[in-house]
Design an enzyme around this catalytic site. Structure first.
Site, PDB file in Angstrom:
ATOM      1  N   GLY A 253      -3.675  -2.370  -2.876  1.00  0.00           N
ATOM      2  CA  GLY A 253      -4.081  -0.977  -2.958  1.00  0.00           C
ATOM      3  C   GLY A 253      -2.892  -0.046  -2.812  1.00  0.00           C
ATOM      4  O   GLY A 253      -1.759  -0.404  -3.162  1.00  0.00           O
ATOM      5  N   SER A 254      -3.131   1.136  -2.282  1.00  0.00           N
ATOM      6  CA  SER A 254      -2.085   2.152  -2.193  1.00  0.00           C
ATOM      7  C   SER A 254      -1.078   1.824  -1.094  1.00  0.00           C
ATOM      8  O   SER A 254      -1.371   1.091  -0.144  1.00  0.00           O
ATOM      9  CB  SER A 254      -2.714   3.516  -1.906  1.00  0.00           C
ATOM     10  OG  SER A 254      -3.226   3.573  -0.586  1.00  0.00           O
TER      11      SER A 254
ATOM     12  N   VAL B  85      -2.259   3.153   2.565  1.00  0.00           N
ATOM     13  CA  VAL B  85      -3.245   2.290   3.220  1.00  0.00           C
ATOM     14  C   VAL B  85      -2.639   0.928   3.523  1.00  0.00           C
ATOM     15  O   VAL B  85      -2.881   0.343   4.592  1.00  0.00           O
ATOM     16  CB  VAL B  85      -4.507   2.154   2.342  1.00  0.00           C
ATOM     17  CG1 VAL B  85      -5.502   1.202   2.994  1.00  0.00           C
ATOM     18  CG2 VAL B  85      -5.144   3.510   2.111  1.00  0.00           C
ATOM     19  N   GLY B  86      -1.843   0.413   2.610  1.00  0.00           N
ATOM     20  CA  GLY B  86      -1.225  -0.894   2.820  1.00  0.00           C
ATOM     21  C   GLY B  86      -0.351  -0.936   4.053  1.00  0.00           C
ATOM     22  O   GLY B  86      -0.367  -1.917   4.809  1.00  0.00           O
TER      23      GLY B  86
ATOM     24  N   GLU C  68      -0.051  -5.925  -1.346  1.00  0.00           N
ATOM     25  CA  GLU C  68       0.493  -5.520  -2.638  1.00  0.00           C
ATOM     26  C   GLU C  68       0.203  -4.042  -2.810  1.00  0.00           C
ATOM     27  O   GLU C  68      -0.957  -3.637  -2.787  1.00  0.00           O
ATOM     28  CB  GLU C  68      -0.125  -6.347  -3.767  1.00  0.00           C
ATOM     29  CG  GLU C  68       0.261  -7.818  -3.745  1.00  0.00           C
ATOM     30  CD  GLU C  68       1.752  -8.034  -3.896  1.00  0.00           C
ATOM     31  OE1 GLU C  68       2.424  -7.217  -4.572  1.00  0.00           O
ATOM     32  OE2 GLU C  68       2.274  -9.013  -3.327  1.00  0.00           O
TER      33      GLU C  68
ATOM     34  N   CYS D  22      -0.838  -1.896 -11.470  1.00  0.00           N
ATOM     35  CA  CYS D  22       0.397  -1.805 -10.684  1.00  0.00           C
ATOM     36  C   CYS D  22       1.593  -2.294 -11.491  1.00  0.00           C
ATOM     37  O   CYS D  22       2.731  -1.994 -11.152  1.00  0.00           O
ATOM     38  CB  CYS D  22       0.266  -2.591  -9.384  1.00  0.00           C
ATOM     39  SG  CYS D  22      -0.033  -4.348  -9.589  1.00  0.00           S
TER      40      CYS D  22
ATOM     41  N   GLU E  91       4.247   6.365  -7.858  1.00  0.00           N
ATOM     42  CA  GLU E  91       3.365   5.766  -8.842  1.00  0.00           C
ATOM     43  C   GLU E  91       2.251   6.765  -9.179  1.00  0.00           C
ATOM     44  O   GLU E  91       1.507   7.196  -8.303  1.00  0.00           O
ATOM     45  CB  GLU E  91       2.764   4.479  -8.274  1.00  0.00           C
ATOM     46  CG  GLU E  91       1.887   3.724  -9.240  1.00  0.00           C
ATOM     47  CD  GLU E  91       1.317   2.451  -8.601  1.00  0.00           C
ATOM     48  OE1 GLU E  91       1.321   1.410  -9.256  1.00  0.00           O
ATOM     49  OE2 GLU E  91       0.863   2.534  -7.441  1.00  0.00           O
TER      50      GLU E  91
END
Length: 452
Positions: free
Chosen positions: A205-206, A209-210, A227, A261, A353
């Site tokens: 995810g983002s 949050v990661g 990731e 991604c 991104e």
């Protein structure tokens, strides 16, 4: 919180509108999984292989239905959705056979008789937090190796892919013992509770949050992988097949509206490649079919939300637009595939991104300059290098600070039997997919066996 999932091509179409179950539901799912897991691990490789193979068969039988569901829930173009289901079935079958992989080795004792053994054992309950853009493949490439290694699984999907996750679980559970594969819908509350209760965590995810997932898991002392995206570059040298490179790059920029991604967001033309690449890539992007994701001809469908569409539109404002730069006048959240140039070094497109169908064209004096531009990003997932020069290709392999390098190929597309992951802000922890996934979902034990 209410879990809402809308059709991005027709926002009035709601697939899911349910109350979030809360933190207790996630913790309860982990406890039920923890009860089911020991019997699954003791059942042996043959039983696990048969169950995962049966799951593959069930998914394959429902693949047309599932592809249509992905089209409706996340706006994935139907041709790409069908390809994702093909990969999903292949992943379940690959990890079904991986149940038979060696779990350790026998070593010679340093002195005297006896045995020295290493053996890998499952962690227990794998907590999986997954995004919406690959609603079947990503949950599968996390869950299947975890199950093959003897773990139980609790999955917390992105709210935007809730219907896909629930249907996947219905099919998989037909082949598995009760409590072994559970889906907990919801948002940050449910995800946080899962990370706080599971024995091993895998997240996609983002970045924001990661990083929080990593902090929570590492504070608990449990294995975690995350990731978290990419800012991927395509380097085009003057000796490359410019037309072919342009087609590869256009597909990587615009496929599924750039919501991968591994999508290309920076295009670096080296030396004399700039002018012909500018023309060829702009033409290729203008030719990309944009429209209804249910149309087999569509390559670039809608973005996942109105906010995502608006963020994409903001990304190209103030720049020189070579192709696209428009929002089609149709229902749903669409943006045309866009190529821009003259982005200053600190521009958002070169730092963050965007997760939309937009890329910046940059120029480099030579390969060394192109490598430095590529490596300047805080992300390091994948880079493509387009050239007819083997020496240049090998130099790129050695010097690019990205987890994956693809020569004369798009940045998008991965081989599921090989490790997947990046460097720097793109990834944390061990790699996903292939044999590496089996290692992540197990811990190594060392045994000394001496004669009585």
């Amino acid at each position: 919180m209410t879990v809402i999932s809308r059709n991005p091509a027709d926002p009035a179409d709601r697939l899911v509108d349910i109350p979030a179950p809360g933190a207790f539901a996630a913790a309860d799912a982990v406890e039920r999984a923890r009860t089911a897991q020991p019997g699954w691990a003791r059942g042996g490789a043959a039983a696990r292989a048969a169950a995962l193979g049966a799951a593959a068969t069930a998914i394959e039988a429902a693949s047309t239905e599932l592809a249509d569901l992905a089209v409706r829930e996340v706006g994935k173009p139907v041709a790409e959705a069908r390809a994702e289901l093909g990969r999903t079935v292949a992943l379940w079958r690959y990890y079904a056979q991986a149940s038979y992989e060696p779990t350790g080795a026998v070593h010679e004792p340093a002195a005297g008789p006896g045995l020295l053994l290493t053996r890998r054992r499952p962690h227990g309950v794998a907590g999986l937090v997954t995004p919406w853009n690959f609603p079947f493949a990503i949950p599968t490439w996390k869950a299947a190796p975890a199950l093959a290694a003897g773990n139980a699984v609790v999955l917390k999907p992105a709210p935007e892919a809730t219907a896909c996750a629930l249907r996947l679980a219905e099919l998989v559970r037909q082949a598995l013992p009760e409590g072994l594969f559970t889906v907990v819908p919801g948002g940050a509350t449910e995800g946080g509770a899962l990370v706080s209760a599971a024995d091993v965590v895998s997240f996609t995810g983002s970045s924001a949050v990661g990083r929080e997932v990593v902090r929570t898991a590492t504070a608990r002392g449990i294995p975690v992988q995350a990731e978290m995206g990419g800012l991927n570059a395509a380097i085009v040298l003057p000796d490359a097949d410019i037309e072919k490179a342009a087609q590869h790059i256009a597909a990587s920029v615009s496929g599924f509206a750039g919501q991968k991604c591994t999508a290309t967001s920076r295009v670096i033309a080296v030396g004399d490649a700039l002018d012909p690449l500018r023309e060829a890539l702009a033409e290729a992007l203008r030719a990309v079919p944009v429209g209804d994701p249910g149309d087999p001809a569509t390559v670039c469908g809608p973005l996942i939300s109105e906010a995502a569409r608006d963020a994409t539109r903001t990304a190209w404002q103030g720049l020189s637009v070579l192709a696209g730069g428009t929002v089609p006048d149709r229902g749903g959240w669409y943006a045309a595939p866009t190529l821009v140039e003259k982005a200053a070094p600190g521009h958002r497109l070169l730092r963050e991104e965007v997760f939309g169908p937009v890329a910046a064209l940059l120029s480099a004096r030579d390969l060394d300059h192109a490598v430095r531009i590529t490596n300047s990003a805080r992300y390091g997932l994948v880079t493509s290098v387009h050239t007819a020069d083997l020496a240049a290709a090998l130099e790129g392999l050695d010097r690019l600070d990205t987890g994956m390098v693809r020569i004369n190929a798009p940045t998008t597309g991965v081989d599921f039997h090989l490790p997947f992951g990046g460097t720097k802000a793109s990834s944390f922890g061990p790699r996903e997919q292939g044999r590496a996934a089996l290692d992540f979902y197990t811990s190594s034990r060392t045994y000394t066996v001496s004669p009585a």
